[in-house]
Motif scaffolding. Sequence first.
Motif, PDB file in Angstrom:
ATOM      1  N   THR A 276       0.826  -1.209   0.000  1.00 56.52           N
ATOM      2  CA  THR A 276       0.000   0.000   0.000  1.00 56.52           C
ATOM      3  C   THR A 276       0.858   1.256   0.000  1.00 56.52           C
ATOM      4  O   THR A 276       0.597   2.211  -0.750  1.00 56.52           O
ATOM      5  CB  THR A 276      -0.931   0.004   1.227  1.00 56.52           C
ATOM      6  OG1 THR A 276      -1.741  -1.187   1.217  1.00 56.52           O
ATOM      7  CG2 THR A 276      -1.837   1.221   1.211  1.00 56.52           C
ATOM      8  N   LEU A 277       1.893   1.283   0.849  1.00 50.92           N
ATOM      9  CA  LEU A 277       2.766   2.453   0.933  1.00 50.92           C
ATOM     10  C   LEU A 277       3.550   2.666  -0.359  1.00 50.92           C
ATOM     11  O   LEU A 277       3.822   3.805  -0.752  1.00 50.92           O
ATOM     12  CB  LEU A 277       3.738   2.308   2.112  1.00 50.92           C
ATOM     13  CG  LEU A 277       3.109   2.350   3.516  1.00 50.92           C
ATOM     14  CD1 LEU A 277       4.167   2.128   4.584  1.00 50.92           C
ATOM     15  CD2 LEU A 277       2.394   3.683   3.742  1.00 50.92           C
ATOM     16  N   MET A 278       3.926   1.576  -1.019  1.00 50.83           N
ATOM     17  CA  MET A 278       4.674   1.678  -2.264  1.00 50.83           C
ATOM     18  C   MET A 278       3.793   2.172  -3.415  1.00 50.83           C
ATOM     19  O   MET A 278       4.210   3.009  -4.231  1.00 50.83           O
ATOM     20  CB  MET A 278       5.282   0.320  -2.626  1.00 50.83           C
ATOM     21  CG  MET A 278       6.478  -0.070  -1.792  1.00 50.83           C
ATOM     22  SD  MET A 278       7.926   0.902  -2.267  1.00 50.83           S
ATOM     23  CE  MET A 278       9.188   0.112  -1.290  1.00 50.83           C
ATOM     24  N   LEU A 279       2.565   1.654  -3.501  1.00 48.61           N
ATOM     25  CA  LEU A 279       1.737   1.911  -4.677  1.00 48.61           C
ATOM     26  C   LEU A 279       0.926   3.194  -4.593  1.00 48.61           C
ATOM     27  O   LEU A 279       0.588   3.777  -5.643  1.00 48.61           O
ATOM     28  CB  LEU A 279       0.787   0.732  -4.909  1.00 48.61           C
ATOM     29  CG  LEU A 279       1.318  -0.390  -5.819  1.00 48.61           C
ATOM     30  CD1 LEU A 279       1.743   0.176  -7.174  1.00 48.61           C
ATOM     31  CD2 LEU A 279       2.480  -1.132  -5.211  1.00 48.61           C
ATOM     32  N   THR A 280       0.603   3.656  -3.399  1.00 50.60           N
ATOM     33  CA  THR A 280      -0.230   4.857  -3.284  1.00 50.60           C
ATOM     34  C   THR A 280       0.397   6.073  -3.979  1.00 50.60           C
ATOM     35  O   THR A 280      -0.263   6.726  -4.803  1.00 50.60           O
ATOM     36  CB  THR A 280      -0.524   5.172  -1.804  1.00 50.60           C
ATOM     37  OG1 THR A 280      -1.239   4.063  -1.225  1.00 50.60           O
ATOM     38  CG2 THR A 280      -1.355   6.439  -1.679  1.00 50.60           C
ATOM     39  N   PRO A 281       1.658   6.422  -3.700  1.00 52.16           N
ATOM     40  CA  PRO A 281       2.235   7.580  -4.418  1.00 52.16           C
ATOM     41  C   PRO A 281       2.418   7.321  -5.909  1.00 52.16           C
ATOM     42  O   PRO A 281       2.296   8.244  -6.724  1.00 52.16           O
ATOM     43  CB  PRO A 281       3.586   7.788  -3.717  1.00 52.16           C
ATOM     44  CG  PRO A 281       3.909   6.494  -3.055  1.00 52.16           C
ATOM     45  CD  PRO A 281       2.591   5.896  -2.680  1.00 52.16           C
ATOM     46  N   THR A 282       2.711   6.081  -6.271  1.00 51.43           N
ATOM     47  CA  THR A 282       2.911   5.754  -7.690  1.00 51.43           C
ATOM     48  C   THR A 282       1.662   6.052  -8.501  1.00 51.43           C
ATOM     49  O   THR A 282       1.728   6.660  -9.578  1.00 51.43           O
ATOM     50  CB  THR A 282       3.282   4.263  -7.843  1.00 51.43           C
ATOM     51  OG1 THR A 282       4.407   3.968  -7.028  1.00 51.43           O
ATOM     52  CG2 THR A 282       3.598   3.928  -9.293  1.00 51.43           C
ATOM     53  N   VAL A 283       0.520   5.626  -7.974  1.00 54.20           N
ATOM     54  CA  VAL A 283      -0.746   5.853  -8.672  1.00 54.20           C
ATOM     55  C   VAL A 283      -1.197   7.304  -8.529  1.00 54.20           C
ATOM     56  O   VAL A 283      -1.671   7.924  -9.490  1.00 54.20           O
ATOM     57  CB  VAL A 283      -1.831   4.892  -8.132  1.00 54.20           C
ATOM     58  CG1 VAL A 283      -3.178   5.196  -8.761  1.00 54.20           C
ATOM     59  CG2 VAL A 283      -1.436   3.442  -8.420  1.00 54.20           C
ATOM     60  N   ALA A 284      -1.015   7.893  -7.339  1.00 53.61           N
ATOM     61  CA  ALA A 284      -1.463   9.269  -7.108  1.00 53.61           C
ATOM     62  C   ALA A 284      -0.740  10.263  -8.008  1.00 53.61           C
ATOM     63  O   ALA A 284      -1.334  11.274  -8.435  1.00 53.61           O
ATOM     64  CB  ALA A 284      -1.256   9.635  -5.644  1.00 53.61           C
TER      65      ALA A 284
END
Length: 316
Positions: free
Chosen positions: A155-163
């Motif tokens: 979750t921590l890895m993907l949240t900024p990537t998608v945001a």
Amino acid sequence: MPAFQNITSSSIIFLLTGVPGLEAFHTWISIPFCFLYVTALSGNSLILFAVLTQPSLHEPMYYFLSMLSTTDLGLSISTLVTILGIFWFNTREISFNACLSQMFFIHLFTVMESSVLLAMAFDRFVAISNPLRYASVLTDFKIVQTGVAIITRGTLMLTPTVALLKRLSYCRSHVLHHSYCFHPNVMKLSCTDTRINSAVGLTVLISTAGVDSIFIILSYILIIKTVLSIASSEERKKAFGTCISHIGAVAIFYIPLISLSFVHRFGKQAPPYVHTLIANAYLLIPPVMNPIIYSVKTKQIRKAVLKILHSSMTKK
């Protein structure tokens, strides 16, 4: 909607793609896809049910296997609607926010599966190198902690990537190259600078699947070293035998993942069907093959699955 209009991200409609050049045969192509999805969903659900209901499988190795089945179920469900929607109803449109949501879960379950495979490698290392301490090292509480850490990490890895995709402007063609939303594919449709997005995406890939694969290799180097020190050839064979299923799961996960990443970054001249083939293999092969591999190669899982199937048939 004009193909090259610069509009706000919330109103963007992306167009998904089936199999380029074979649109007339999408109904027929849907048949093997349906079979693969049914196999993936039923196989992983059966293994998950077996681990949860059979007391003989309440061991660390099988708890990790249930985590693997859960991630495979999530990966299959994340793409089922859009892929079959294209083949059955030619439903190609997907909103920007829906696209980001699907992308988040696809990449989340991919990162989680990589983490679970690493945890399973550690499980095999402890079981072979220090079997007397196996139960004390991998307690139920530590397994729960591992599961929470896997979800949190993804979750921590993907949240900024998608945001970060929300900060981009999309004024190029809105046609995606796959039947689902994939980060590099969406990013390439932007007409603004995507260097930050590309760097973050590459960092996530290296720090998750890249790091995990290195530690998995190191685990097996230590496992091989331990097994070769065992005097009895029969015991060596038995020790290696407990790793075969996991090695198969690692291979069918990392090979399509690495192939898809290379094609997106370096295979710009590759024919469209190459992208389609690798993209669908990346999503469908692990969820389909993992239950088969573990059912065939792991005696305890095979017995538990057969017991459940026999019980359900006798009730009918």
